[in-house]
Motif scaffolding. Structure first.
Motif, PDB file in Angstrom:
ATOM      1  N   SER A 141       9.927   8.929  -6.231  1.00  0.00           N
ATOM      2  CA  SER A 141       9.765   9.061  -4.777  1.00  0.00           C
ATOM      3  C   SER A 141       8.328   9.417  -4.447  1.00  0.00           C
ATOM      4  O   SER A 141       7.764  10.356  -5.013  1.00  0.00           O
ATOM      5  CB  SER A 141      10.691  10.153  -4.239  1.00  0.00           C
ATOM      6  OG  SER A 141      12.026   9.810  -4.470  1.00  0.00           O
ATOM      7  N   ARG A 142       7.756   8.650  -3.543  1.00  0.00           N
ATOM      8  CA  ARG A 142       6.408   8.903  -3.045  1.00  0.00           C
ATOM      9  C   ARG A 142       6.446   8.799  -1.520  1.00  0.00           C
ATOM     10  O   ARG A 142       7.447   8.405  -0.938  1.00  0.00           O
ATOM     11  CB  ARG A 142       5.400   7.885  -3.625  1.00  0.00           C
ATOM     12  CG  ARG A 142       5.196   8.004  -5.130  1.00  0.00           C
ATOM     13  CD  ARG A 142       4.444   9.295  -5.466  1.00  0.00           C
ATOM     14  NE  ARG A 142       4.244   9.453  -6.884  1.00  0.00           N
ATOM     15  CZ  ARG A 142       4.978  10.211  -7.661  1.00  0.00           C
ATOM     16  NH1 ARG A 142       5.997  10.873  -7.162  1.00  0.00           N
ATOM     17  NH2 ARG A 142       4.716  10.344  -8.938  1.00  0.00           N
ATOM     18  N   ALA A 143       5.342   9.091  -0.876  1.00  0.00           N
ATOM     19  CA  ALA A 143       5.291   9.051   0.586  1.00  0.00           C
ATOM     20  C   ALA A 143       5.603   7.654   1.121  1.00  0.00           C
ATOM     21  O   ALA A 143       6.213   7.500   2.170  1.00  0.00           O
ATOM     22  CB  ALA A 143       3.915   9.508   1.074  1.00  0.00           C
ATOM     23  N   GLN A 144       5.202   6.608   0.385  1.00  0.00           N
ATOM     24  CA  GLN A 144       5.410   5.242   0.845  1.00  0.00           C
ATOM     25  C   GLN A 144       6.836   4.747   0.629  1.00  0.00           C
ATOM     26  O   GLN A 144       7.222   3.712   1.164  1.00  0.00           O
ATOM     27  CB  GLN A 144       4.449   4.273   0.113  1.00  0.00           C
ATOM     28  CG  GLN A 144       2.980   4.488   0.422  1.00  0.00           C
ATOM     29  CD  GLN A 144       2.384   5.640  -0.372  1.00  0.00           C
ATOM     30  OE1 GLN A 144       2.954   6.090  -1.351  1.00  0.00           O
ATOM     31  NE2 GLN A 144       1.231   6.129   0.069  1.00  0.00           N
ATOM     32  N   GLY A 145       7.622   5.438  -0.181  1.00  0.00           N
ATOM     33  CA  GLY A 145       8.991   5.002  -0.416  1.00  0.00           C
ATOM     34  C   GLY A 145       9.509   5.448  -1.763  1.00  0.00           C
ATOM     35  O   GLY A 145       8.839   6.183  -2.498  1.00  0.00           O
TER      36      GLY A 145
END
Length: 193
Positions: free
Chosen positions: A4-8
């Motif tokens: 999981s990252r900020a972009q998805g």
């Protein structure tokens, strides 16, 4: 495995083994024989508290390492080829035991009770120690899995008391004992279901 990252979020089907390491304190010298630690007890505790209990719960093995001089002769142990053969034999035992793709690392508690040759007394011993050590159910099952694997590596059909004690020794977190040595954390093979 979920990343999981900020972009998805991306999900990959994967088996993985996580190996992690950390110093015993912020300066790295707590408990060292030839260096002086400059950290206060409060700083050391704050440093250890950076790893949450639920995260520590997911590690199977805790090892403390001490520095070794380059001039010291290493003790003769088994060769890589010998260790490889030992692991292959243990995997063969596990395949014959479970009659499927399951291995000790993924065996449920019921499977260990029914097919793992773990005695009721051994399970009760783990439960008793768990009360004193405040181990979760997850940790108790990990200990039984690890004991089963240690017994397999020794070629034992049944889990021996020695294998069980060794497995419990690996679960005692040096972070909680504050022993002051580098710590290696090893999480077992995990898989998404």
């Amino acid at each position: 495995m979920h990343i999981s990252r900020a972009q998805g979020t991306v999900t990959y089907p994967a088996h993985f083994q996580l190996v992690s390491a950390m110093n015993p304190c912020p300066c790295g010298y707590h408990g060292a024989k030839h260096r002086y630690c400059t950290c206060s007890p409060k700083e050391i505790q704050k440093y250890h508290n950076r790893i949450s209990g639920p995260l520590l719960d997911r590690f199977d093995i805790f090892l403390s390492l001490v520095p070794v001089s380059m001039n010291t002769n290493a003790a003769k142990g088994p060769t890589s080829a010998e260790l490889r053969n030992q692991v292959i034999e243990a995997q063969t035992m596990q395949q014959a035991r479970y009659q499927c793709d399951d291995r000790n690392a993924t065996a449920s508690l019921e499977t260990l009770k029914n097919k793992g040759n773990v005695s009721l007394d051994q399970i009760q011993l783990v439960e008793k120690c768990a009360q004193k050590q405040l181990w979760s159910n997850r940790v108790q099952v990990k200990i039984l899995r690890l004991a089963r694997t240690i017994a397999d590596l020794n070629g034992a059909e049944h889990v021996t008391d020695e294998a069980l004690w060794e497995a419990m020794t690996y679960q005692r977190s040096p972070l909680l004992k504050k022993e002051g040595k580098d710590v290696v954390l090893i999480a077992g093979r995990n898989r998404e279901r």
